[in-house]
Design a protein around this motif. Sequence first.
Motif, PDB file in Angstrom:
ATOM      1  N   HIS A  79       0.730  -1.224   0.038  1.00  0.00           N
ATOM      2  CA  HIS A  79      -0.150  -0.052  -0.001  1.00  0.00           C
ATOM      3  C   HIS A  79       1.041   1.155   0.045  1.00  0.00           C
ATOM      4  CE1 HIS A  79      -3.707  -1.918   1.550  1.00  0.00           C
ATOM      5  NE2 HIS A  79      -3.537  -2.492   0.704  1.00  0.00           N
ATOM      6  N   ALA A  80       0.400   2.244  -0.432  1.00  0.00           N
ATOM      7  CA  ALA A  80       1.156   3.522  -0.583  1.00  0.00           C
ATOM      8  C   ALA A  80       0.269   4.757  -0.813  1.00  0.00           C
ATOM      9  CB  ALA A  80       2.297   3.562  -1.826  1.00  0.00           C
ATOM     10  N   LEU A  81       0.662   5.834  -0.276  1.00  0.00           N
ATOM     11  CA  LEU A  81       0.034   6.982  -0.369  1.00  0.00           C
ATOM     12  C   LEU A  81       0.656   7.874  -1.380  1.00  0.00           C
ATOM     13  CD1 LEU A  81      -0.987   7.753   3.329  1.00  0.00           C
ATOM     14  CD2 LEU A  81      -2.531   6.725   1.501  1.00  0.00           C
ATOM     15  N   ALA A  82       0.226   8.586  -2.175  1.00  0.00           N
ATOM     16  CA  ALA A  82       0.819   9.457  -3.281  1.00  0.00           C
ATOM     17  C   ALA A  82      -0.082  10.124  -4.114  1.00  0.00           C
ATOM     18  CB  ALA A  82       1.638   8.554  -4.187  1.00  0.00           C
ATOM     19  N   PRO A  83       0.082  11.252  -4.599  1.00  0.00           N
ATOM     20  CA  PRO A  83      -0.624  12.293  -5.313  1.00  0.00           C
ATOM     21  C   PRO A  83      -1.726  11.458  -6.326  1.00  0.00           C
ATOM     22  CG  PRO A  83       1.555  13.296  -5.302  1.00  0.00           C
ATOM     23  CD  PRO A  83       1.627  11.727  -4.845  1.00  0.00           C
ATOM     24  N   ALA A  84      -2.544  11.990  -6.381  1.00  0.00           N
ATOM     25  CA  ALA A  84      -3.723  11.524  -7.361  1.00  0.00           C
ATOM     26  C   ALA A  84      -3.070  11.445  -8.961  1.00  0.00           C
ATOM     27  CB  ALA A  84      -4.987  12.429  -7.430  1.00  0.00           C
ATOM     28  N   LEU A  85      -3.548  10.672  -9.467  1.00  0.00           N
ATOM     29  CA  LEU A  85      -3.402  10.502 -11.254  1.00  0.00           C
ATOM     30  C   LEU A  85      -4.793  10.265 -11.762  1.00  0.00           C
ATOM     31  CD1 LEU A  85      -0.282   7.852 -10.871  1.00  0.00           C
ATOM     32  CD2 LEU A  85      -0.102  10.404 -11.574  1.00  0.00           C
ATOM     33  N   PRO A  86      -5.365  11.630 -11.830  1.00  0.00           N
ATOM     34  CA  PRO A  86      -6.827  11.372 -12.516  1.00  0.00           C
ATOM     35  C   PRO A  86      -6.782  11.134 -13.981  1.00  0.00           C
ATOM     36  CG  PRO A  86      -5.978  13.633 -11.899  1.00  0.00           C
ATOM     37  CD  PRO A  86      -5.078  12.681 -11.383  1.00  0.00           C
ATOM     38  N   ARG A  87      -5.665  11.407 -14.601  1.00  0.00           N
ATOM     39  CA  ARG A  87      -5.685  11.226 -16.423  1.00  0.00           C
ATOM     40  C   ARG A  87      -5.269   9.736 -16.461  1.00  0.00           C
ATOM     41  NH1 ARG A  87      -2.769  16.693 -18.331  1.00  0.00           N
ATOM     42  NH2 ARG A  87      -4.386  18.228 -17.353  1.00  0.00           N
ATOM     43  N   GLN A  88      -4.844   8.901 -15.392  1.00  0.00           N
ATOM     44  CA  GLN A  88      -4.377   7.578 -15.830  1.00  0.00           C
ATOM     45  C   GLN A  88      -5.483   6.621 -15.684  1.00  0.00           C
ATOM     46  OE1 GLN A  88      -1.789   6.408 -16.817  1.00  0.00           O
ATOM     47  NE2 GLN A  88      -0.068   7.924 -16.371  1.00  0.00           N
ATOM     48  N   SER A  89      -5.606   5.432 -16.407  1.00  0.00           N
ATOM     49  CA  SER A  89      -6.607   4.532 -16.356  1.00  0.00           C
ATOM     50  C   SER A  89      -6.240   3.373 -15.436  1.00  0.00           C
ATOM     51  CB  SER A  89      -7.150   3.942 -17.592  1.00  0.00           C
ATOM     52  OG  SER A  89      -7.641   4.952 -18.418  1.00  0.00           O
ATOM     53  N   PHE A  90      -6.752   2.896 -14.595  1.00  0.00           N
ATOM     54  CA  PHE A  90      -6.476   1.807 -13.481  1.00  0.00           C
ATOM     55  C   PHE A  90      -7.257   0.536 -13.771  1.00  0.00           C
ATOM     56  CE2 PHE A  90      -4.816   5.818 -11.986  1.00  0.00           C
ATOM     57  CZ  PHE A  90      -3.366   5.251 -11.537  1.00  0.00           C
ATOM     58  N   PRO A  91      -6.926  -0.825 -13.347  1.00  0.00           N
ATOM     59  CA  PRO A  91      -5.409  -1.021 -13.156  1.00  0.00           C
ATOM     60  C   PRO A  91      -4.531  -0.463 -13.894  1.00  0.00           C
ATOM     61  CG  PRO A  91      -6.660  -2.946 -13.537  1.00  0.00           C
ATOM     62  CD  PRO A  91      -7.707  -1.889 -13.643  1.00  0.00           C
ATOM     63  N   LEU A  92      -3.288  -0.182 -13.752  1.00  0.00           N
ATOM     64  CA  LEU A  92      -2.277   0.027 -14.548  1.00  0.00           C
ATOM     65  C   LEU A  92      -0.940  -0.767 -14.527  1.00  0.00           C
ATOM     66  CD1 LEU A  92      -0.911   2.303 -16.271  1.00  0.00           C
ATOM     67  CD2 LEU A  92      -0.425   3.686 -14.400  1.00  0.00           C
ATOM     68  N   LEU A  93      -0.454  -1.144 -15.419  1.00  0.00           N
ATOM     69  CA  LEU A  93       0.857  -1.991 -15.409  1.00  0.00           C
ATOM     70  C   LEU A  93       1.895  -1.093 -16.007  1.00  0.00           C
ATOM     71  CD1 LEU A  93       1.995  -4.675 -14.921  1.00  0.00           C
ATOM     72  CD2 LEU A  93       1.695  -5.263 -17.452  1.00  0.00           C
ATOM     73  N   ARG A  94       2.853  -0.907 -15.152  1.00  0.00           N
ATOM     74  CA  ARG A  94       3.839  -0.122 -15.263  1.00  0.00           C
ATOM     75  C   ARG A  94       5.214  -0.931 -15.727  1.00  0.00           C
ATOM     76  NH1 ARG A  94       5.573   5.011 -16.970  1.00  0.00           N
ATOM     77  NH2 ARG A  94       7.815   5.350 -16.450  1.00  0.00           N
ATOM     78  N   GLN A  95       5.616  -0.868 -16.871  1.00  0.00           N
ATOM     79  CA  GLN A  95       6.903  -1.790 -17.244  1.00  0.00           C
ATOM     80  C   GLN A  95       7.978  -0.679 -17.710  1.00  0.00           C
ATOM     81  OE1 GLN A  95       4.342  -4.006 -20.241  1.00  0.00           O
ATOM     82  NE2 GLN A  95       5.140  -5.854 -19.190  1.00  0.00           N
ATOM     83  N   SER A  96       9.104  -0.962 -17.201  1.00  0.00           N
ATOM     84  CA  SER A  96      10.242  -0.128 -17.440  1.00  0.00           C
ATOM     85  C   SER A  96      11.495  -0.686 -17.401  1.00  0.00           C
ATOM     86  CB  SER A  96      10.303   1.083 -16.852  1.00  0.00           C
ATOM     87  OG  SER A  96      10.664   1.035 -15.451  1.00  0.00           O
ATOM     88  N   ARG A  97      12.662  -0.264 -17.732  1.00  0.00           N
ATOM     89  CA  ARG A  97      14.056  -0.438 -17.342  1.00  0.00           C
ATOM     90  C   ARG A  97      14.494   0.129 -16.323  1.00  0.00           C
ATOM     91  NH1 ARG A  97      17.033  -4.404 -19.654  1.00  0.00           N
ATOM     92  NH2 ARG A  97      19.108  -4.196 -19.339  1.00  0.00           N
ATOM     93  N   ILE A  98      15.105  -0.484 -15.396  1.00  0.00           N
ATOM     94  CA  ILE A  98      15.494   0.198 -14.121  1.00  0.00           C
ATOM     95  C   ILE A  98      16.922  -0.299 -14.051  1.00  0.00           C
ATOM     96  CG2 ILE A  98      15.423   0.372 -11.534  1.00  0.00           C
ATOM     97  CD1 ILE A  98      12.418   0.049 -11.614  1.00  0.00           C
ATOM     98  N   VAL A  99      17.872   0.632 -13.860  1.00  0.00           N
ATOM     99  CA  VAL A  99      19.185   0.472 -13.709  1.00  0.00           C
ATOM    100  C   VAL A  99      19.814   1.319 -12.452  1.00  0.00           C
ATOM    101  CG1 VAL A  99      19.773  -0.282 -15.984  1.00  0.00           C
ATOM    102  CG2 VAL A  99      20.098   2.120 -15.514  1.00  0.00           C
TER     103      VAL A  99
END
Length: 288
Positions: free
Chosen positions: A164-184
């Motif tokens: 669980h996390a508290l964070a600012p709103a993302l009203p322009r995103q559609s949920f559920p959201l799958l975030r995929q990226s390359r992290i280094v």
Amino acid sequence: MPSIAASTLHLPPGRWITVLDGLCAHFPAISHEQWLDRMARGRVLGPDGVPLGPLTPYRVGMRVQYFREVADEMPIPFRENVLHIDEHLVVADKPHFLPVTPAGGFVEETLLTRLIRRLDNPHLVPLHRIDRVTAGLVLFSANPRSRSAYQGLFRERRISKQYHALAPALPRQSFPLLRQSRIVAGEPFFRMQEIAGAANSETLIHVLERSEAYWRYGLQPVTGKKHQLRVHMAALGAPILHDTFYPTLAEPAEDDYSRPLQLLAQVLRFVDPLSGEPRYFESQLRLV
């Protein structure tokens, strides 16, 4: 009373006369007086487990065991809770600010050291890690004979984790959201960053609750990259509340216990590899 396991050093090539001289050269941050004190208290051991003295001759390749210590280590004023214990597993609810294992300036004030002493079990080993500033569930192996079976749950991604996390709103995103990226690895070395390229990290994000100031998110990491959840939320434009690393690094400062990172390892769910029974654990902690 059991204590945290000793660290091991095989003495490297060098012209030092005594083990004490070699240790001082190998660990310049630890003074000659500190090594003398550790030796006097039996905290530096030879290959046979016998305490070494200041006149022990230096021998290349010799196995030396020593116990890490931090002078004037500050106590962390929050207690862990043990939610489950059996022959094979221990599940602990870790408070914010408490490291899982010894590192840097923390040796005694870690979840592992506290549990080894509290449960009188020197065989405890964490099966996974969460950040020092993150609170919530940590699973420990309590039995070396069954450890590999439980390690396989994480290695083969057969365990479901929800944060669980508290964070600012993302009203322009559609949920559920799958975030995929390359992290280094980023700069400085302890931060991570997203770059272009094939994705090596994946997080499924849900909205659990909406309020005017912040939203409560459910985060399910599919992969386990360092700082993955924090990096993904910051990249979306919703850094987790009180995050001092992302999106920008705050100036170094002492821990502010009134502003913990609002990230909680809430749920662990898996099929027990020994019994075949479903297991479910939920943190008793809550974000503010």
